[in-house]
Write an enzyme that holds these catalytic residues in place. Structure first.
Site, PDB file in Angstrom:
ATOM      1  N   SER A 164       3.400   3.767  -3.290  1.00 10.80           N
ATOM      2  CA  SER A 164       2.630   3.276  -4.427  1.00 10.80           C
ATOM      3  C   SER A 164       1.902   4.384  -5.190  1.00 10.80           C
ATOM      4  O   SER A 164       2.530   5.320  -5.658  1.00 10.80           O
ATOM      5  CB  SER A 164       1.671   2.204  -3.932  1.00 10.80           C
ATOM      6  OG  SER A 164       1.091   1.549  -5.007  1.00 10.80           O
ATOM      7  N   HIS A 165       0.569   4.287  -5.236  1.00  8.31           N
ATOM      8  CA  HIS A 165      -0.214   5.232  -6.032  1.00  8.31           C
ATOM      9  C   HIS A 165      -0.492   6.532  -5.270  1.00  8.31           C
ATOM     10  O   HIS A 165      -1.127   7.426  -5.817  1.00  8.31           O
ATOM     11  CB  HIS A 165      -1.530   4.585  -6.409  1.00  8.31           C
ATOM     12  CG  HIS A 165      -2.301   4.157  -5.203  1.00  8.31           C
ATOM     13  ND1 HIS A 165      -1.916   3.091  -4.443  1.00  8.31           N
ATOM     14  CD2 HIS A 165      -3.375   4.693  -4.595  1.00  8.31           C
ATOM     15  CE1 HIS A 165      -2.737   2.965  -3.423  1.00  8.31           C
ATOM     16  NE2 HIS A 165      -3.638   3.924  -3.485  1.00  8.31           N
TER      17      HIS A 165
ATOM     18  N   ASP B  61       1.079   2.671 -11.990  1.00  7.47           N
ATOM     19  CA  ASP B  61       1.069   3.568 -10.834  1.00  7.47           C
ATOM     20  C   ASP B  61       2.488   3.922 -10.396  1.00  7.47           C
ATOM     21  O   ASP B  61       3.466   3.562 -11.054  1.00  7.47           O
ATOM     22  CB  ASP B  61       0.267   2.939  -9.682  1.00  7.47           C
ATOM     23  CG  ASP B  61       1.007   1.778  -9.030  1.00  7.47           C
ATOM     24  OD1 ASP B  61       1.830   1.144  -9.716  1.00  7.47           O
ATOM     25  OD2 ASP B  61       0.765   1.524  -7.835  1.00  7.47           O
TER      26      ASP B  61
ATOM     27  N   ASP C 284       4.698   2.940  -8.204  1.00 10.15           N
ATOM     28  CA  ASP C 284       5.750   1.933  -8.051  1.00 10.15           C
ATOM     29  C   ASP C 284       5.658   0.808  -9.074  1.00 10.15           C
ATOM     30  O   ASP C 284       6.356  -0.202  -8.951  1.00 10.15           O
ATOM     31  CB  ASP C 284       5.737   1.361  -6.627  1.00 10.15           C
ATOM     32  CG  ASP C 284       4.429   0.655  -6.293  1.00 10.15           C
ATOM     33  OD1 ASP C 284       3.394   1.019  -6.872  1.00 10.15           O
ATOM     34  OD2 ASP C 284       4.443  -0.263  -5.445  1.00 10.15           O
TER      35      ASP C 284
ATOM     36  N   ASP D  49       3.263  -1.396  -9.969  1.00  5.58           N
ATOM     37  CA  ASP D  49       2.602  -2.688  -9.810  1.00  5.58           C
ATOM     38  C   ASP D  49       1.142  -2.678 -10.256  1.00  5.58           C
ATOM     39  O   ASP D  49       0.532  -3.728 -10.391  1.00  5.58           O
ATOM     40  CB  ASP D  49       2.745  -3.237  -8.373  1.00  5.58           C
ATOM     41  CG  ASP D  49       2.271  -2.274  -7.314  1.00  5.58           C
ATOM     42  OD1 ASP D  49       1.773  -1.193  -7.668  1.00  5.58           O
ATOM     43  OD2 ASP D  49       2.402  -2.609  -6.113  1.00  5.58           O
ATOM     44  N   ARG D  50       0.582  -1.486 -10.493  1.00  8.75           N
ATOM     45  CA  ARG D  50      -0.812  -1.439 -10.980  1.00  8.75           C
ATOM     46  C   ARG D  50      -0.853  -1.141 -12.462  1.00  8.75           C
ATOM     47  O   ARG D  50       0.095  -0.569 -13.006  1.00  8.75           O
ATOM     48  CB  ARG D  50      -1.582  -0.327 -10.262  1.00  8.75           C
ATOM     49  CG  ARG D  50      -1.698  -0.529  -8.787  1.00  8.75           C
ATOM     50  CD  ARG D  50      -2.626   0.510  -8.201  1.00  8.75           C
ATOM     51  NE  ARG D  50      -2.756   0.272  -6.776  1.00  8.75           N
ATOM     52  CZ  ARG D  50      -3.763   0.706  -6.034  1.00  8.75           C
ATOM     53  NH1 ARG D  50      -4.727   1.424  -6.592  1.00  8.75           N
ATOM     54  NH2 ARG D  50      -3.812   0.448  -4.749  1.00  8.75           N
TER      55      ARG D  50
ATOM     56  N   LYS E  31       2.193  -7.810  -7.676  1.00 10.79           N
ATOM     57  CA  LYS E  31       1.450  -7.501  -8.880  1.00 10.79           C
ATOM     58  C   LYS E  31       2.384  -6.739  -9.801  1.00 10.79           C
ATOM     59  O   LYS E  31       3.361  -6.153  -9.359  1.00 10.79           O
ATOM     60  CB  LYS E  31       0.183  -6.717  -8.555  1.00 10.79           C
ATOM     61  CG  LYS E  31       0.337  -5.454  -7.725  1.00 10.79           C
ATOM     62  CD  LYS E  31      -1.044  -4.926  -7.372  1.00 10.79           C
ATOM     63  CE  LYS E  31      -0.996  -3.606  -6.634  1.00 10.79           C
ATOM     64  NZ  LYS E  31      -0.971  -3.772  -5.178  1.00 10.79           N
TER      65      LYS E  31
HETATM   66  C1  VG1 Z   1      -5.324  -0.855  -1.720  1.00  9.73           C
HETATM   67  C2  VG1 Z   1      -6.070  -1.807  -2.630  1.00  9.73           C
HETATM   68  C3  VG1 Z   1      -5.467  -3.189  -2.550  1.00  9.73           C
HETATM   69  C4  VG1 Z   1      -3.962  -3.119  -2.871  1.00  9.73           C
HETATM   70  C5  VG1 Z   1      -3.291  -2.109  -1.960  1.00  9.73           C
HETATM   71  C6  VG1 Z   1      -1.840  -1.901  -2.305  1.00  9.73           C
HETATM   72  O1  VG1 Z   1      -5.445  -1.279  -0.381  1.00  9.73           O
HETATM   73  O2  VG1 Z   1      -7.422  -1.838  -2.307  1.00  9.73           O
HETATM   74  O3  VG1 Z   1      -6.134  -4.032  -3.431  1.00  9.73           O
HETATM   75  O4  VG1 Z   1      -3.356  -4.367  -2.705  1.00  9.73           O
HETATM   76  O5  VG1 Z   1      -3.943  -0.847  -2.069  1.00  9.73           O
HETATM   77  O6  VG1 Z   1      -1.677  -1.527  -3.643  1.00  9.73           O
HETATM   78  P1  VG1 Z   1      -6.519  -0.612   0.631  1.00  9.73           P
HETATM   79  O7  VG1 Z   1      -6.270  -1.285   1.955  1.00  9.73           O
HETATM   80  O8  VG1 Z   1      -6.244   0.851   0.636  1.00  9.73           O
HETATM   81  O9  VG1 Z   1      -7.859  -0.908   0.061  1.00  9.73           O
HETATM   82  V1  VG1 Z   1      -0.436  -0.477  -4.062  1.00  9.73           V
HETATM   83  O10 VG1 Z   1      -0.293  -0.416  -5.730  1.00  9.73           O
HETATM   84  O11 VG1 Z   1      -0.907   0.860  -3.266  1.00  9.73           O
HETATM   85  O12 VG1 Z   1       0.909  -1.182  -3.334  1.00  9.73           O
HETATM   86 CO    CO Z   2       1.463   0.260  -6.388  1.00 12.40          CO
END
Ligand code: VG1
Ligand code: CO
Length: 545
Positions: A116-117, A280, A282, A284-285, A380
């Site tokens: 992801s990010h 981000d 992937d 989704d953000r 998302k």
């Molecule tokens: C974080 C965010 C959460 C989100 C998750 C995955 O998780 O707080 O809201 O769903 O990342 O997003 P955590 O456990 O680090 O707080 V992504 O775009 O990284 O798949």
């Molecule tokens: Co993401």
């Protein structure tokens, strides 16, 4: 078919969103293979007819190791005798696109390769996530079973076959399995066309509306080029950093005010366009900016819900409900109340929204971490949020800032910030929150940040659809004046622990306050509560979003 003997790795429990580790951890012999076989072994238990008639979707965000991982998965899926494997051309699929493909093509599930990010590269992060038949992330009950399988794995199945050509659409047979390389844009674009009025958006750009979309050298580049520039005919150059790179060009593809600083600077310049947006790694953000104006994710969720019925054809019939993760601001709750629909509060992580949407209880949902989405997929969806905003702006013909200020006038404003304290020592950080947890019962009635504690607990979620209980999802302290402090440890990091402290204060003041001033008492109360300085020697957060 080849049976390879292996031994378990003991660190393969998926977190908030799949298994995330340093890329080099994934590059160890058998590491990836063990996890993938554990997924297949788990899913097979629920698929009595076997995989012969089933489709598996595979793709990722293009980061370093994406292609290698996909080749490994293709061989293993064939050895495990899936009927079909659908792979995005170039190994590319955004997370919401995987969700769309699973749903539209009635697949059994999908493997998403992404952290992801988190930054990408050999010395950065990699990840893998399993999505189920509804297109959403596997629920906790399944990821826990996958983890149990990883602990007792003794062998995995693969076959000898040279790498498959991922660069061209087409199909080939590998053992009993048909491997199909598909255009990663088609299904996703079709879903967007069903929801949004492309004609109205085209006219809007023709009339001179200007935006900048920053793909952060990550997966949304091709999607944004196609949808914004080719289909909606936004001027060339609207999409920047639009080619997915293995290391995201060194960027940290986390669309917030800190990591999307180029976009922020552009939106604050004299030549700023009407809308700025970023996604981000992937896809989704999303980050939404007006001219010199930041829309917080909590406000964005509330505003999309507020305007969905009037501005977005896909929701013309109204929405069934709204859902937000517990730490997310309560702005969406007030909109839901005004619309006369329920608002659900779930733990952090998109997997909790799936049941609500499958049961028709909620249509639009979001998280404070720049994630917004709806029941069109079960992830998302960054570009979807951008198209929502475009539709709102095209219909109202008002500037971003004006729309948000009108919302604050009508509903009041949730002043909101998340403070991340990164790189903490894991044991000390865990002890720190354990100590707070032990004190929760005694907090009731105590004076805090100019108010008094009304309720303090460790959030526990009872899923209204399947009755499952998810306990210990974050410490929350609710004050009598409606303010909140929430603390939890991140479940997506790959190094040390990250404390996330979320602070919110609601004021019906038309939104004119200065955010850090309004939140200062809560911010320091949160630090004192966890005894950050005494326990971890830290005062200032690493990132504020
Ligand atoms: C974080 C965010 C959460 C989100 C998750 C995955 O998780 O707080 O809201 O769903 O990342 O997003 P955590 O456990 O680090 O707080 V992504 O775009 O990284 O798949
Ligand atoms: Co993401």
């Amino acid at each position: 078919m080849k049976i390879v003997q292996t031994t378990p790795f003991h660190d393969q429990r998926p977190g908030t969103s799949g298994l995330r580790k340093k890329t080099r951890v994934f590059m160890q012999p058998n590491y990836m293979e063990n996890f993938v076989q554990a997924v297949f072994d788990t899913v097979r238990e629920d698929t009595p007819e076997g995989f012969a008639a089933e489709t598996l979707v595979v793709g990722g965000d293009g980061r370093f190791y994406n292609r290698t991982a996909i080749q490994t998965i293709i061989r293993m899926a064939a050895a495990n005798e899936f009927g079909r494997v659908l792979v995005g051309r170039g190994g590319i699929f955004s997370t919401p696109a995987v969700s769309a493909v699973i749903r539209r093509r009635r697949a059994l599930g999908g493997l998403v390769l992404s952290a992801s990010h988190n930054p990408g590269g050999k010395n950065a992060d990699f990840g893998i996530k399993y999505n189920v038949r509804n297109g959403g992330p596997a629920p906790g009950s399944i990821t826990e079973r996958i983890y149990q399988h990883t602990l007792k794995i003794t062998q995995y199945l693969t076959l000898d076959h040279p790498d498959v050509d991922l660069e061209h659409e087409g199909s080939l047979r590998l053992g009993v399995t048909e491997i199909v390389i598909i255009d990663p844009l088609v299904d996703y674009t079709a879903v967007m066309e069903e929801l949004f009025d492309f004609e109205i958006l085209r006219t809007f750009f023709q009339d001179g509306f200007r935006m900048r979309f920053d793909a952060m050298n990550a997966v949304t580049g091709p999607y944004a080029h196609h949808i914004l520039e080719e289909r909606l005919r936004a001027p060339a150059g609207t999409v920047v950093n639009g080619t997915p790179l293995e290391d995201f060009g060194g960027l940290h593809p986390d669309p917030n005010l800190v990591n999307a600083s180029d976009l922020v600077a552009h939106m604050n310049s004299t030549d700023a366009p009407d809308l700025g947006a970023a996604c981000d790694g992937d896809g989704d953000r999303n980050l939404i900016l007006g001219r010199n104006f930041f829309v917080t994710p909590g406000d964005s969720l509330a505003l999309i819900a507020e305007h969905s019925q009037t501005c977005i054809p896909g929701y013309r019939g109204g929405i069934a409900g709204v859902a937000r993760s517990m730490p997310t601001s309560t702005a969406a709750d007030r909109v839901a109340a005004a619309l006369g629909v329920p608002c659900y509060e779930t733990p952090t992580g998109w997997k909790f929204f799936g049941n609500l949407m499958d049961a028709g209880l909620c249509t639009i949902c979001g998280e404070e971490s720049f994630g917004t989405g709806s029941n069109h997929v079960r992830e998302k969806d960054g570009l979807w949020a951008v198209l929502c905003w475009l539709s709102i702006l095209a219909t109202t013909r008002r500037p971003v800032e004006g729309i948000v200020r009108e919302h604050w006038q009508r509903f009041g404003r949730s002043y909101y910030q998340r403070h991340d304290y990164e790189g903490l020592e894991v044991a000390a950080a865990t002890r720190m929150l354990d100590t707070v947890r032990d004190q929760l019962a005694a907090l009731k009635g105590v004076s805090l940040a100019g108010s008094r504690v009304k309720h303090a607990d460790d959030f526990s979620y009872n899923d209204p659809v399947d009755g499952s209980v998810s306990a210990r999802q974050g410490i929350r302290i609710l004050l009598e004046d409606g303010s909140r402090i929430v603390c939890r440890l991140s479940g997506t990091g790959t190094e040390g622990a990250t404390l996330r402290a979320y602070v919110e204060r609601y004021l019906a003041d038309g939104g004119t306050g200065e955010i850090s001033e309004v939140l200062a008492p809560l911010t320091s109360a949160a630090r004192e509560l966890v005894q950050l300085r005494q326990r971890l020697g830290r005062d200032e957060p690493t990132v504020i979003t």
